[in-house]
Design an enzyme around this catalytic site. Structure first.
Site, PDB file in Angstrom:
ATOM      1  CD  GLN A   1      -3.131  -0.721   2.185  1.00  0.00           C
ATOM      2  OE1 GLN A   1      -2.787  -0.392   3.322  1.00  0.00           O
ATOM      3  NE2 GLN A   1      -4.393  -0.903   1.868  1.00  0.00           N
TER       4      GLN A   1
ATOM      5  CG  ASP B   1      -7.568   1.727  14.309  1.00  0.00           C
ATOM      6  OD1 ASP B   1      -6.578   2.300  14.823  1.00  0.00           O
ATOM      7  OD2 ASP B   1      -7.800   1.737  13.087  1.00  0.00           O
TER       8      ASP B   1
ATOM      9  NE  ARG C   1      -4.859   2.857  12.518  1.00  0.00           N
ATOM     10  CZ  ARG C   1      -5.046   2.349  11.301  1.00  0.00           C
ATOM     11  NH1 ARG C   1      -4.121   2.506  10.372  1.00  0.00           N
ATOM     12  NH2 ARG C   1      -6.152   1.697  11.020  1.00  0.00           N
TER      13      ARG C   1
END
Length: 357
Positions: free
Chosen positions: A233, A289, A291
């Site tokens: 990616q 997650d 983040r």
């Protein structure tokens, strides 16, 4: 008093202290030690101080089959004879399958859970396992002064405001993807990791820029790990920006979905035991997650951009950018890097995290 650390600097000290195994003090009246870095000598001192607890998140509590009376966390009474191996076993799921029985575990209900919430927030910010040993202090400030410990207000530990970011330097950096590369370095005020922006070409600031929010992945980006699709990616996004002649790739130092490389490796080890990526995070005590994509929005804003064509398969990134004032005019798919080693990982991202794969 001009040389005294402000609250941001005290929080940075507290994170560093916990990583080294040094306790910190919460103003509300609690001594806090990270379970991961605790040593036997300090554990013995804590036991001698009276009733102590180990605070863990509700995700970890669910694995240990102990009630989470406080909702998002639980406070387990520390046995008077608790050994360091017992504390580590509560915090770290590495040996859960080999030694599933940790109890009996007694969850506390009395008193406020806010200090425990602050303690867990501090251990997470320090990139440690979210588990903290706690003991009440009748005179927290005087105790801290006599032991030369950092004092932190509970509210500051729990604050979710984004730390301001300063641009430090930008320099030309020719890349394989484009010789017209430029690297920008941004440093947060809170002493946490720096973040980077790779600018390709000279994208106009008054038009949507092709952009990607890429979270650091040492294993995939640097080592070429086949367990994820991060490396492909990263290179695919840069290649597409090079082909178009303009773009911005934000490289955010939020390894392992924000839990840090050591905890990411712990999650990998749990995946080897048969758990998927979300289950592994939960067994460690983390959210799916951890983040903070507001960092990416702030960097884009500091660079003069207000709208993007976002290279992502993650709808949460689109939502966070829009919520943070950066308009996403288009989601550009980035489907690369699937292989036989990460097929289950990608399937979990699609089924449990909503990725559009």
């Amino acid at each position: 008093m001009g040389f005294a650390p402000d609250i941001t600097e005290r929080l940075a000290r507290a994170r560093a202290d916990l990583r080294m195994g040094v306790p910190v003090v919460l103003e509300s009246g609690a001594l806090v030690l990270a379970a991961e870095t605790l040593n036997a000598a300090r554990l013995a001192e804590v036991r001698a101080m009276g009733a102590a607890s180990i605070a863990i998140t509700s995700h970890r509590a669910s694995t240990l089959k102990v009630a989470a009376y406080d909702g998002d966390l639980t406070r387990i009474a520390l046995p008077v004879d608790a050994a360091l191996t017992w504390v580590r076993g509560i915090a770290d799921p590495a040996d859960d399958l080999r030694q599933p029985m940790k109890g009996p575990l007694h969850a506390r209900r009395e008193g406020s859970a806010e200090p425990a919430r602050a303690a867990i927030a501090l251990t997470k910010a320090a990139r440690l396992l979210p588990a903290a040993i706690m003991v009440d202090l009748p005179n927290p400030v005087s105790f801290a002064q006599s032991h030369n410990l950092t004092v932190v207000p509970d509210s500051a530990a729990l604050a979710t405001d984004l730390s301001p970011l300063d641009p430090i330097i930008a320099a030309r950096m020719p890349l394989d993807a484009s010789e017209a590369g430029r690297l920008h370095i941004f440093r947060p005020h809170d002493g946490a990791e720096e973040h980077y922006a790779v600018e390709i070409g000279q994208p106009p600031r008054d038009k949507p820029v092709l952009a990607r929010l890429h979270s650091a992945c040492f294993t995939g980006d640097v080592l070429g790990s086949l367990k994820c699709d991060c490396g492909p990616q990263l290179r695919g996004a840069l290649a597409q920006m090079g082909q178009e002649g303009a773009g911005v790739l934000l490289y955010l130092n939020q390894e392992g979905r924000g839990i840090g490389l050591a905890n990411k490796m712990r999650a990998y080890s749990l995946q080897d035991q048969g758990f998927d990526t979300v289950e592994a995070n939960h067994r460690l005590g983390f959210e799916d997650d951890e983040r903070d994509f507001r960092i990416g929005a702030e960097i884009l804003r500091r660079m003069g951009f207000s709208s993007v064509r976002l290279l992502t398969n993650n709808p949460a990134k689109v939502a966070r950018m829009n919520d943070s004032g950066i308009e996403v005019v288009e989601r550009v798919a980035l489907k690369v890097g699937e292989n036989r080693h990460n097929h289950h990982y990608l399937a979990t991202k699609a089924s449990k995290s909503g990725h559009l794969l």
